[in-house]
Design an enzyme around this catalytic site. Structure first.
Site, PDB file in Angstrom:
ATOM      1  CE  LYS A 115      -4.505  -1.461   1.553  1.00 58.33           C
ATOM      2  NZ  LYS A 115      -5.567  -1.376   2.561  1.00 58.33           N
ATOM      3  CE  LYS A 197      -5.876  -9.038  -2.854  1.00 59.56           C
ATOM      4  NZ  LYS A 197      -5.989  -8.468  -1.506  1.00 59.56           N
ATOM      5  CE  LYS A 200     -12.340  -4.603  -0.787  1.00 60.38           C
ATOM      6  NZ  LYS A 200     -12.798  -4.364   0.549  1.00 60.38           N
TER       7      LYS A 200
END
Ligand code: TYM
Length: 334
Positions: A115, A197, A200
């Site tokens: 992140k 993966k 979202k």
């Protein structure tokens, strides 16, 4: 907490559009495991603040997530479904647990590294201490089992380490939780790059199936899903795209991958994709219909939001008071 039953705890962030990965990796398993436990399902809205949100959009998504939990089949009278920020004990416990967590441990978290790379302009302290808030979520309710996708494993491990550390200093404060990762569906991959993966936050909308995608969009996205040039439907790591489609089909139908392979014996990728789309839509269409119905019933939704937040506060308070006492904080005179 006086536990008649063991406690199951889990949550999701209300950021972005929920994907089929969220459903198959987590939500679906909450439904099958729930009966044997006292269950708490949380909307991790405080965690979502680690990334800048558009306030109006964020409110809408968080409320929709609450309805998705119910539409998926979680009974809000039997399960405690609540918003994290409505239970201030999460933040209280997180502060105390920050004082039992080492910088070195947090530095090792792969999600923090990922992140920070993605949001290089906003590497805030919340992003760094994110796992401590997650540990607080889980430990606040003396949880025994935490069903999540495989990407949360590292967070579960640090939660256990923090719990054991506190227990070793002060005696029996926290239940040490176990993670639960489904056999099939613990990591649903991107439709466009099956080595990544499904997420979202993927910018390519064709990479993910969103829970609110209509039936035609699901068919279209699956038709475009990346496979390979082998032309054989098999379940093996060398064919990650086909592997992922079999995983999705299995997780949606409850069949094993071997049974799924039998269903598609002698068929081509086109038929596989159609079969997967049907299996996905058989879950998403009724879910979406129910969400739309719930959206009409604001009074009912508001009442359960309130009741469940109060219930969660009651249990959460017990754990916070317990730790406050153990560490030597003076009790407020009554
Ligand atoms: P979040 O919101 O990223 O994801 C919610 C759940 O969905 C699972 N998941 C997947 N499973 C399979 N395949 C995928 N492609 C996939 N993508 C996501 C995640 O593993 C998760 O179970 N930190 C958590 C939220 C959280 C939480 C908690 C969870 C906050 N506090 C306490 C459990 C207990 C998160 O960001 O999940």
């Amino acid at each position: 907490m006086n536990k008649d039953k063991k406690v199951l705890y889990s949550g999701m962030q209300a950021t972005g559009n929920l994907t089929l990965g969220n459903y198959l990796g987590a939500l679906k398993n909450w439904l099958t495991l729930g009966d044997e436990f006292d269950c708490f399902y949380m909307i991790a809205d405080l965690h979502s603040l680690t990334v800048r949100q558009n306030p109006a959009e964020f409110r809408k998504r968080a409320r929709q997530l609450f309805m998705i939990y119910i539409a998926a089949g979680l009974d809000p009278e039997k399960n405690c479904i609540y918003f994290q920020h409505m239970v201030p004990q999460h933040a209280e416990l997180a502060w105390m647990l920050n004082c039992f967590t080492y910088m070195g441990e947090l530095n090792r978290m792969t999600q923090f590294k990922d992140k920070s790379q993605k949001h290089a302009d906003n590497i805030n302290a919340g992003l760094f201490t994110y796992p401590v808030l997650m540990a607080s979520d889980i430990l606040l309710f003396q949880s025994d089992l935490v069903p999540v996708g495989i990407d949360q494993k590292q967070h579960l491990e640090i939660t256990r380490d923090i719990a054991e550390r506190v227990n070793s200093i002060y005696g029996d404060v926290f239940t040490v939780p176990e993670g639960y990762y489904p056999k099939v569906g613990a990591k649903i991959m991107s439709l466009q790059d099956p080595t990544k993966k499904m997420s979202k936050s993927d910018e390519n909308v064709n990479a993910s199936i969103y829970l609110m995608d209509d039936a035609d969009t699901v068919v279209r996205k699956l038709k475009r899903a990346v496979t390979d040039s082998e032309g054989v439907i098999a379940y093996r790591p060398e064919q990650p795209g086909v592997n992922n489609l079999i995983d999705i089909y299995s997780a949606c139908t409850g069949k094993t991958p071997e049974e799924a392979l039998k269903d598609f014996e002698g068929q081509g990728y086109g038929q596989l994709k159609t079969g997967v789309a049907e299996a996905v839509n058989s879950i998403l269409v009724p879910l979406q219909t129910r969400v739309k119905e719930l959206e009409q019933d604001k009074t009912y939704i508001d009442s359960i939001i309130k009741n469940n937040a109060e219930k969660a506060q009651y249990y959460a308070n017990k754990t916070v008071r317990k730790l406050q006492k153990k560490v030597g904080l003076i009790e407020m005179p009554r």
